[in-house]
Design a protein around this motif. Structure first.
Motif, PDB file in Angstrom:
ATOM      1  N   HIS A  27       0.774  -1.146   0.005  1.00  0.00           N
ATOM      2  CA  HIS A  27       0.097   0.022   0.009  1.00  0.00           C
ATOM      3  C   HIS A  27       0.909   1.392   0.133  1.00  0.00           C
ATOM      4  O   HIS A  27       1.694   1.473   0.815  1.00  0.00           O
ATOM      5  N   SER A  67      -6.829  -7.740  -6.150  1.00  0.00           N
ATOM      6  CA  SER A  67      -6.815  -6.681  -4.989  1.00  0.00           C
ATOM      7  C   SER A  67      -5.420  -6.674  -4.364  1.00  0.00           C
ATOM      8  O   SER A  67      -5.107  -7.807  -3.930  1.00  0.00           O
ATOM      9  N   ASP A  69      -5.227  -5.962  -1.290  1.00  0.00           N
ATOM     10  CA  ASP A  69      -5.565  -6.607  -0.131  1.00  0.00           C
ATOM     11  C   ASP A  69      -5.149  -8.013   0.024  1.00  0.00           C
ATOM     12  O   ASP A  69      -4.429  -8.493   0.999  1.00  0.00           O
ATOM     13  N   TYR A  70      -5.268  -8.817  -0.999  1.00  0.00           N
ATOM     14  CA  TYR A  70      -4.925 -10.216  -1.148  1.00  0.00           C
ATOM     15  C   TYR A  70      -3.250 -10.425  -1.073  1.00  0.00           C
ATOM     16  O   TYR A  70      -2.736 -11.635  -0.369  1.00  0.00           O
ATOM     17  N   SER A 102      -7.930 -14.697  -3.716  1.00  0.00           N
ATOM     18  CA  SER A 102      -8.740 -13.896  -4.190  1.00  0.00           C
ATOM     19  C   SER A 102      -9.976 -14.865  -4.749  1.00  0.00           C
ATOM     20  O   SER A 102     -11.291 -14.712  -4.643  1.00  0.00           O
TER      21      SER A 102
END
Length: 289
Positions: A27, A67, A69-70, A102
């Motif tokens: 991120h 994503s 996030d994964y 995912s």
């Protein structure tokens, strides 16, 4: 020093260090970065995935479909596994496990259940890896508010087991590469279509074939009685015919019978591959593994 070669988005950057290209995930890692900018080593505390410079664009496109996030969750799982098992995992797990997480979440959203007949073996013979898989499920459940079956713990454990392969095992790597090449060629000639090797769909298919090769040479082929084999023959006989030819080739070459469930999964991925035209336009689709 690390040089930025391409910024895909705020979370994915392609960099070069010592003439080797890496994909950096995390991120905000790409926020404000520009091509050609240098980054000092002490600024970086993210996921590094070494890639072949001729295939970096395909990998970046593949990553962009998943994503971030994964990938963050995969990073947490890898750190947990390496600490618990006292091993260093192959960095390819950041791609294969993130892709699996995912898909597993999407599957759970749709209420689709895939059994894992190897769960008992993995839980019994790879107890520590299975425990890491169970803890990983807790992370996944907390994040997405779904209750995942224990089969998913076994699936995650399998990715961890595969990632423990020594990178220097050239003989094993050669055998896997030969099998992957043979499967790709069989699909190419049996389908009578020119595969677009630069497309993201081809690269997703290639990753799944590599995953199959890992299972094959680890003696962990999936053998499930879930009805998918008959269903696939009814819906997609052409793709299943190609998958069966692959199984016959493996039987002739390695004297090992490929279970019906593995043939069905190959059919699923072959279907998805050939449902796209050479320019990437989708013609049709079924759910992938």
């Amino acid at each position: 020093m690390i040089s930025v070669k391409k910024v895909l988005n705020s979370s994915v950057v392609l960099v070069e260090k010592d003439s080797q290209e890496y994909i950096v995930l995390g991120h905000g890692i790409g926020y404000g970065r520009k091509v050609g900018q240098t980054i000092s080593d002490d600024e970086i505390d993210e996921i590094f995935i070494p890639v072949d410079k001729y295939k970096s664009a395909q990998f970046l496109n593949l990553i962009n479909e998943i994503s971030v996030d994964y990938f963050d969750m995969t990073k947490d799982i890898v750190m947990l596994a390496e600490d618990r098992l006292s091993v260093k995992l192959n960095t390819t797990i950041y791609l294969t496990l993130a892709d699996h997480l995912s898909f597993a979440t999407e599957r759970q959203k749709k209420g689709l259940i895939f059994t894992n007949r190897l769960q008992w073996e993995l839980e019994t013979y790879y107890e520590n890896e299975f425990k890491v898989g169970k803890d990983a499920l807790d992370l996944l459940s907390d994040k997405y508010q779904y209750t995942f079956p224990d089969e998913e713990a076994a699936n995650i454990a399998f990715h961890i087991i595969n990632a423990q392969d020594e990178l220097s095992d050239e003989t094993n790597g050669f055998k896997k590469a030969k099998l992957v090449s043979s499967i790709i060629n069989l699909v190419k000639y049996a389908s009578m279509c020119e595969l677009n090797t630069a497309s993201i769909h081809y690269n997703r298919f290639l990753i799944h074939v590599r995953y199959f090769a890992d299972r094959f040479f680890s003696n962990l082929l999936i053998d499930e009685a879930d009805g998918l084999y008959k269903q696939m023959w009814h819906l997609y006989p052409i793709e299943m015919g190609i998958a069966l030819r692959i199984a016959e080739y493996i039987m002739q070459t390695y004297q090992i019978k490929v279970p019906e469930s593995e043939i069905a999964y190959l059919g699923v991925h072959i279907n998805r591959l050939i449902q796209y035209s050479s320019n990437g336009t989708k013609k049709g689709e079924i759910l992938e593994e």
